[in-house]
Write an enzyme that holds these catalytic residues in place. Structure first.
Site, PDB file in Angstrom:
ATOM      1  N   HIS A 104      30.767 -72.904 149.043  1.00 29.69           N
ATOM      2  CA  HIS A 104      30.267 -74.098 149.231  1.00 29.69           C
ATOM      3  C   HIS A 104      28.801 -73.996 148.968  1.00 29.69           C
ATOM      4  O   HIS A 104      28.025 -74.813 148.343  1.00 29.69           O
ATOM      5  CB  HIS A 104      30.477 -74.668 150.486  1.00 29.69           C
ATOM      6  N   HIS A 159      34.499 -68.219 151.196  1.00 32.06           N
ATOM      7  CA  HIS A 159      34.809 -69.577 150.988  1.00 32.06           C
ATOM      8  C   HIS A 159      33.507 -70.521 151.293  1.00 32.06           C
ATOM      9  O   HIS A 159      33.176 -71.160 150.474  1.00 32.06           O
ATOM     10  CB  HIS A 159      35.912 -69.811 151.975  1.00 32.06           C
ATOM     11  N   GLU A 160      32.835 -70.057 152.621  1.00 33.05           N
ATOM     12  CA  GLU A 160      31.729 -71.106 153.118  1.00 33.05           C
ATOM     13  C   GLU A 160      30.569 -70.622 152.162  1.00 33.05           C
ATOM     14  O   GLU A 160      29.740 -71.653 151.852  1.00 33.05           O
ATOM     15  CB  GLU A 160      31.530 -70.806 154.308  1.00 33.05           C
TER      16      GLU A 160
END
Length: 159
Positions: A71, A67-68
């Site tokens: 980004h 998820h990170e």
């Protein structure tokens, strides 16, 4: 697991899942309780909550890292890196990252604080319960736009 192990793990996930190297720093942050991780846009570093690893294991933590990294990679490519952007949603689904992290057990058991204050409208009598003290002169009633007054509640009288 140490920060060095986490760094190597994030670099490996980045190459395996995204095909692009992770060139910044990944560290653990024990203060992260309500979130699984975070990405810093200025430094491009990533922080991961070690509590997620301790409570839910490697698989859930790997989803948080993905998820990170979504980004991270989308931000560096100049594409939509925010949660609401379709680029982010598509990439997250493609790599198998999690949209939300699981809540920590100690946060699930926590009871909300009791109400300590009540705002009362002088116009219609509407009551608004509050846990924190606030300045009523800055606000108006949402029902009739009347003036609000702040009243403290007894600790015995909880609603």
């Amino acid at each position: 697991m140490t920060d060095d192990h986490l760094q190597a793990w994030v670099e490996k996930i980045s190459l395996d899942s995204f095909g692009i190297p992770f060139r910044h720093r990944a560290t653990f942050n024990r203060r992260l309780k309500a979130t699984g991780g975070r990405y810093f846009m200025k430094s491009h570093n990533i922080e991961i909550s070690p509590h997620q690893l301790e409570n839910y294991g490697i698989e859930e933590t790997e989803k948080i890292i993905k998820h990170e990294l979504c980004h991270y990679h989308l931000h560096l490519l100049g594409r939509g890196y925010r949660h609401r952007d379709s680029d982010f949603k598509l990439l997250l689904e493609k790599v198998g990252g999690s949209r939300y992290c699981k809540s920590l057990p100690e946060r699930l058991q926590r009871k909300p604080a009791p109400y300590k204050y009540m705002l009362k409208c002088t116009g219609c009598g509407m009551e608004y319960m509050r846990r924190r003290r606030m300045n009523p002169s800055k606000y108006r009633c949402g029902k009739c736009a009347g003036k609000l007054i702040l009243k403290g509640l007894d600790s015995k009288k909880e609603t």
